[in-house]
Design a protein around this motif. Structure first.
Motif, PDB file in Angstrom:
ATOM      1  N   VAL A  93       0.828  -1.207   0.000  1.00 35.01           N
ATOM      2  CA  VAL A  93       0.000   0.000   0.000  1.00 35.01           C
ATOM      3  C   VAL A  93       0.864   1.259   0.000  1.00 35.01           C
ATOM      4  O   VAL A  93       1.901   1.325   0.674  1.00 35.01           O
ATOM      5  CB  VAL A  93      -0.988   0.021   1.198  1.00 35.01           C
ATOM      6  CG1 VAL A  93      -2.005  -1.092   1.052  1.00 35.01           C
ATOM      7  CG2 VAL A  93      -0.278  -0.111   2.529  1.00 35.01           C
ATOM      8  N   ALA A  94       0.432   2.233  -0.789  1.00 31.76           N
ATOM      9  CA  ALA A  94       1.095   3.546  -0.828  1.00 31.76           C
ATOM     10  C   ALA A  94       0.325   4.467   0.093  1.00 31.76           C
ATOM     11  O   ALA A  94      -0.894   4.623  -0.061  1.00 31.76           O
ATOM     12  CB  ALA A  94       1.080   4.091  -2.255  1.00 31.76           C
ATOM     13  N   LEU A  95       1.011   5.051   1.058  1.00 25.96           N
ATOM     14  CA  LEU A  95       0.373   5.931   2.042  1.00 25.96           C
ATOM     15  C   LEU A  95       0.895   7.350   1.809  1.00 25.96           C
ATOM     16  O   LEU A  95       2.083   7.617   2.037  1.00 25.96           O
ATOM     17  CB  LEU A  95       0.707   5.468   3.463  1.00 25.96           C
ATOM     18  CG  LEU A  95       0.554   3.951   3.747  1.00 25.96           C
ATOM     19  CD1 LEU A  95       0.973   3.626   5.174  1.00 25.96           C
ATOM     20  CD2 LEU A  95      -0.876   3.490   3.484  1.00 25.96           C
ATOM     21  N   ILE A  96       0.039   8.230   1.345  1.00 28.19           N
ATOM     22  CA  ILE A  96       0.474   9.595   0.998  1.00 28.19           C
ATOM     23  C   ILE A  96      -0.266  10.571   1.908  1.00 28.19           C
ATOM     24  O   ILE A  96      -1.502  10.592   1.934  1.00 28.19           O
ATOM     25  CB  ILE A  96       0.183   9.896  -0.494  1.00 28.19           C
ATOM     26  CG1 ILE A  96       0.885   8.853  -1.374  1.00 28.19           C
ATOM     27  CG2 ILE A  96       0.628  11.304  -0.856  1.00 28.19           C
ATOM     28  CD1 ILE A  96       0.622   8.994  -2.872  1.00 28.19           C
TER      29      ILE A  96
ATOM     30  N   ALA B 233       0.102  10.019   9.450  1.00 34.79           N
ATOM     31  CA  ALA B 233       0.881   8.826   9.092  1.00 34.79           C
ATOM     32  C   ALA B 233       0.367   7.596   9.843  1.00 34.79           C
ATOM     33  O   ALA B 233       0.143   6.541   9.239  1.00 34.79           O
ATOM     34  CB  ALA B 233       2.364   9.064   9.387  1.00 34.79           C
ATOM     35  N   VAL B 234       0.136   7.719  11.152  1.00 25.72           N
ATOM     36  CA  VAL B 234      -0.290   6.525  11.910  1.00 25.72           C
ATOM     37  C   VAL B 234      -1.737   6.124  11.616  1.00 25.72           C
ATOM     38  O   VAL B 234      -2.100   4.965  11.756  1.00 25.72           O
ATOM     39  CB  VAL B 234      -0.100   6.687  13.439  1.00 25.72           C
ATOM     40  CG1 VAL B 234       1.352   6.905  13.791  1.00 25.72           C
ATOM     41  CG2 VAL B 234      -0.984   7.775  14.009  1.00 25.72           C
TER      42      VAL B 234
ATOM     43  N   VAL C 208       4.604   1.683   1.690  1.00 26.60           N
ATOM     44  CA  VAL C 208       5.554   2.748   1.353  1.00 26.60           C
ATOM     45  C   VAL C 208       4.867   4.052   1.739  1.00 26.60           C
ATOM     46  O   VAL C 208       3.812   4.393   1.196  1.00 26.60           O
ATOM     47  CB  VAL C 208       5.928   2.758  -0.146  1.00 26.60           C
ATOM     48  CG1 VAL C 208       6.942   3.870  -0.414  1.00 26.60           C
ATOM     49  CG2 VAL C 208       6.482   1.402  -0.571  1.00 26.60           C
ATOM     50  N   LEU C 209       5.453   4.740   2.703  1.00 24.45           N
ATOM     51  CA  LEU C 209       4.872   5.981   3.222  1.00 24.45           C
ATOM     52  C   LEU C 209       5.562   7.172   2.563  1.00 24.45           C
ATOM     53  O   LEU C 209       6.787   7.228   2.515  1.00 24.45           O
ATOM     54  CB  LEU C 209       5.094   6.028   4.747  1.00 24.45           C
ATOM     55  CG  LEU C 209       4.781   7.343   5.458  1.00 24.45           C
ATOM     56  CD1 LEU C 209       3.282   7.652   5.435  1.00 24.45           C
ATOM     57  CD2 LEU C 209       5.280   7.292   6.916  1.00 24.45           C
ATOM     58  N   LYS C 210       4.750   8.115   2.063  1.00 22.97           N
ATOM     59  CA  LYS C 210       5.326   9.380   1.582  1.00 22.97           C
ATOM     60  C   LYS C 210       4.756  10.534   2.395  1.00 22.97           C
ATOM     61  O   LYS C 210       3.615  10.950   2.210  1.00 22.97           O
ATOM     62  CB  LYS C 210       5.049   9.629   0.098  1.00 22.97           C
ATOM     63  CG  LYS C 210       6.007  10.719  -0.419  1.00 22.97           C
ATOM     64  CD  LYS C 210       5.514  11.519  -1.574  1.00 22.97           C
ATOM     65  CE  LYS C 210       4.690  12.717  -1.235  1.00 22.97           C
ATOM     66  NZ  LYS C 210       5.363  13.791  -0.485  1.00 22.97           N
TER      67      LYS C 210
ATOM     68  N   ILE D 116      -3.874   2.663  -2.857  1.00 23.35           N
ATOM     69  CA  ILE D 116      -3.384   3.995  -2.494  1.00 23.35           C
ATOM     70  C   ILE D 116      -4.299   4.537  -1.403  1.00 23.35           C
ATOM     71  O   ILE D 116      -5.524   4.572  -1.567  1.00 23.35           O
ATOM     72  CB  ILE D 116      -3.439   4.979  -3.690  1.00 23.35           C
ATOM     73  CG1 ILE D 116      -2.804   4.369  -4.947  1.00 23.35           C
ATOM     74  CG2 ILE D 116      -2.763   6.292  -3.326  1.00 23.35           C
ATOM     75  CD1 ILE D 116      -3.158   5.116  -6.234  1.00 23.35           C
ATOM     76  N   ALA D 117      -3.695   4.936  -0.286  1.00 28.13           N
ATOM     77  CA  ALA D 117      -4.457   5.607   0.776  1.00 28.13           C
ATOM     78  C   ALA D 117      -3.932   7.037   0.809  1.00 28.13           C
ATOM     79  O   ALA D 117      -2.758   7.273   1.102  1.00 28.13           O
ATOM     80  CB  ALA D 117      -4.245   4.916   2.116  1.00 28.13           C
ATOM     81  N   PHE D 118      -4.804   7.993   0.506  1.00 24.20           N
ATOM     82  CA  PHE D 118      -4.354   9.373   0.337  1.00 24.20           C
ATOM     83  C   PHE D 118      -5.129  10.315   1.253  1.00 24.20           C
ATOM     84  O   PHE D 118      -6.356  10.217   1.361  1.00 24.20           O
ATOM     85  CB  PHE D 118      -4.564   9.807  -1.121  1.00 24.20           C
ATOM     86  CG  PHE D 118      -4.306  11.272  -1.356  1.00 24.20           C
ATOM     87  CD1 PHE D 118      -3.011  11.747  -1.503  1.00 24.20           C
ATOM     88  CD2 PHE D 118      -5.356  12.184  -1.395  1.00 24.20           C
ATOM     89  CE1 PHE D 118      -2.761  13.108  -1.700  1.00 24.20           C
ATOM     90  CE2 PHE D 118      -5.123  13.543  -1.589  1.00 24.20           C
ATOM     91  CZ  PHE D 118      -3.824  14.004  -1.747  1.00 24.20           C
ATOM     92  N   THR D 119      -4.443  11.224   1.890  1.00 23.73           N
ATOM     93  CA  THR D 119      -5.080  12.360   2.558  1.00 23.73           C
ATOM     94  C   THR D 119      -4.425  13.623   2.042  1.00 23.73           C
ATOM     95  O   THR D 119      -3.192  13.731   2.011  1.00 23.73           O
ATOM     96  CB  THR D 119      -4.928  12.285   4.088  1.00 23.73           C
ATOM     97  OG1 THR D 119      -5.576  11.106   4.559  1.00 23.73           O
ATOM     98  CG2 THR D 119      -5.577  13.479   4.760  1.00 23.73           C
ATOM     99  N   GLY D 120      -5.253  14.570   1.636  1.00 21.33           N
ATOM    100  CA  GLY D 120      -4.720  15.833   1.138  1.00 21.33           C
ATOM    101  C   GLY D 120      -5.824  16.643   0.503  1.00 21.33           C
ATOM    102  O   GLY D 120      -7.006  16.449   0.820  1.00 21.33           O
TER     103      GLY D 120
END
Ligand code: NAD
Length: 491
Positions: A160-163, A173-174, A188-190, A239-243
């Motif tokens: 999973v991509a964590l953005i 992040a957590v 993979v955390l960005k 993809i898990a996205f917050t923004g």
């Protein structure tokens, strides 16, 4: 005024050139010049982070893939996996002051709030660790002809991509790492380019806690380069996205192209309705805190106030008085209530909105920069607005409250729903029946009745309309990282 002394650990951390976590190693980024880390309290450079190249992203995803396909993480007994997560939570608490100092230096927020967020973040990891041995499928009595034993398995979705954004760096992040790890995914955390320090330190803590190689990888750098390369990587399953909503739409397109699973936590412009019978003693301070806390850089901030015409003046005066009494100052000062905005770019954006509000006929209280260094802004109220104005329609993401009045409950609900966003809403009234009726009618993912803020690791968080897709936290948040396999056994 007491100034927090930086600990030796914090100073040592800042002196290091920060790298990328790939597998079990910290490696130098190869995507170009390092990115300066700026202290928003004075505009000075305090450290640097790397800009990952596409190749770095590729190696980080490959490490996560190997850890998922071959590593011990997915085959570990639940108690062992949870045990590592509990250890991470305890180590975060052991290093709370250092993490809090990094968060304040990077984001600007007052240290007293950073400390609270570090402990809350350890709580998130602990909460999701509690789920690890409670993940299970179901059995089914089927109607199809023949004899079958049918059951479902809940399996992790994979890599999973964590953005995540910059407003609550470690919390964001957590909120993703917790459920992803509990489900057995590898990550993979960005972190956001403006606030990567606490995530990097958290990566070190995770390794120290015994997290196996490749389970969490961290790539730093800009969104349109590193974030886009990560989201579109063929080996990322979710993809898990917050923004922001704008970036969320770009991520949704990337996800569609690769048919990846995706969850989006996006922007908000949350209404705060005060009926004529509002308990003002509770509503005024809660609403002031709701919009000014974290300098307004909160996705669920109650940023559109609709006050009944009979109480509007008192409410505005009360919120303005609280804003005026808040101590604006560097986050490292123990008594600061309001820190700077995160960056010069954000300060310019927010002051641009205040000017637009004035130009469109709004009456501004506050609205000025505070001091001549750093990115400080006064708590601001814009009166005499309408739903047609840019400051009411768009998310400002600063300590700026826009206010309107209304006469009837239905009018307030219509004004509240007249927005492309639908993240949170608050309703204040002593008439609980009316409160519940209004709560049903309002189109948003979170409602506060006689409270302006509500968040808990066990309670779903997410948006209606353009505020997102999916829910984080609680069982629903965990489900984001699981997929269901149905097994039919002829017996
Ligand atoms: P942003 O969309 O600019 O950036 C968020 C993250 O996405 C950053 O890590 C950034 O580097 C990355 N990114 C940017 N462009 C990208 C691209 N093209 N491809 C992949 N990644 C990319 O948002 P921001 O300004 O950092 O954060 C503020 C926004 O976040 C606000 O709109 C706020 O409401 C929202 N937010 C929402 C929630 C929620 O739970 N709904 C919580 C916090 C913040």
């Amino acid at each position: 005024m007491a100034l927090v002394n930086l600990s030796r650990q914090t100073e040592g951390f800042l002196d290091r050139q920060q790298g990328l976590l790939i597998g079990k190693d910290w490696q130098q980024a190869n995507g170009g010049d390092p990115i300066a880390v700026v202290n928003p309290a004075d505009g000075k450079i305090i450290s640097t982070i790397g800009e990952a190249s596409a190749d770095d992203v590729d190696r980080a995803v490959a490490a996560a893939r190997r850890a998922f396909d071959d590593g011990p993480w997915t085959s570990m007994k639940p108690a062992e996996r949870a045990g590592i997560m509990f250890k991470i939570a305890s180590l975060m608490e052991d290093h709370a002051e250092e993490l809090a100092q990094l968060e304040t230096l990077d984001n600007g927020k007052p240290i007293k709030f950073s400390r609270g967020e570090i402990f809350a973040s350890a709580g998130a990891i602990r909460y999701f660790a509690g789920w690890v041995d409670k993940i299970h499928g179901t059995t089914h009595n089927v109607n199809m002809p023949g004899d079958y034993h049918v059951y479902t398995l809940k399996e992790p979705v994979g890599v999973v991509a964590l953005i995540v954004p910059w407003n609550y760096p470690i919390v964001m992040a957590v909120m993703k790492l917790g459920p992803a790890l509990a489900a057995g995914c590898t990550c993979v955390l960005k972190p956001a380019e403006d606030t990567s320090l606490s995530a990097i330190r958290l990566g070190e803590i995770m390794l120290e806690a015994g997290l196996p190689e490749g389970v969490v990888n961290i790539v730093t750098g800009r969104g349109h380069t590193v974030g886009a390369a990560l989201a579109s990587h063929r080996d990322v399953n979710k993809i898990a996205f917050t923004g922001s909503t704008a970036t969320g739409k770009a991520i949704a397109q990337i996800a569609a192209a690769g048919l990846k699973k995706v969850s989006l936590e996006l922007g908000g412009k949350s209404p705060n309705i005060m009926m004529a019978d509002t308990n003002l003693e509770a509503a005024i301070p809660a609403s002031a805190m709701g919009i000014f806390f974290n300098s307004g850089q909160t996705c669920t901030a109650p940023s559109r106030l609709y006050a009944h015409e009979s109480i509007a003046d008192e409410v505005i005066d009360g919120i303005a008085a609280i804003g005026g009494s808040m101590k604006i100052g560097p986050g490292l000062e123990e008594d600061s209530d309001l820190g700077p905005l995160v960056s010069q770019k954000q300060l310019d954006r927010v002051t641009g909105y205040i000017s637009a509000g004035r130009d469109e006929g709004g009456e501004v209280i506050g609205g000025e920069r505070h001091g001549d260094e750093g990115f400080f802004l006064q708590p601001t109220i814009i009166k005499k607005t309408s739903n047609r104005m840019k400051v009411v329609r768009e998310e400002i993401f600063g300590p700026v409250l826009v206010v309107q009045t209304f006469k009837e409950a239905d009018e307030a609900v219509a004004l509240a729903n007249d927005s492309e966003y639908g993240l949170a809403a608050a309703i204040w009234t002593e008439n609980l029946g009316q409160a519940h009726q209004m709560a049903k009618k309002i189109k948003s993912g979170i409602i506060g009745l006689n409270t302006a803020m509500g968040a808990d690791w066990d309670v779903p968080l997410g948006g209606y309309k353009q505020s997102g897709i999916g829910r984080e936290n609680g069982r629903e948040g965990l489900e984001n990282y699981l997929q269901t396999k149905s097994v039919f056994t002829a017996i």
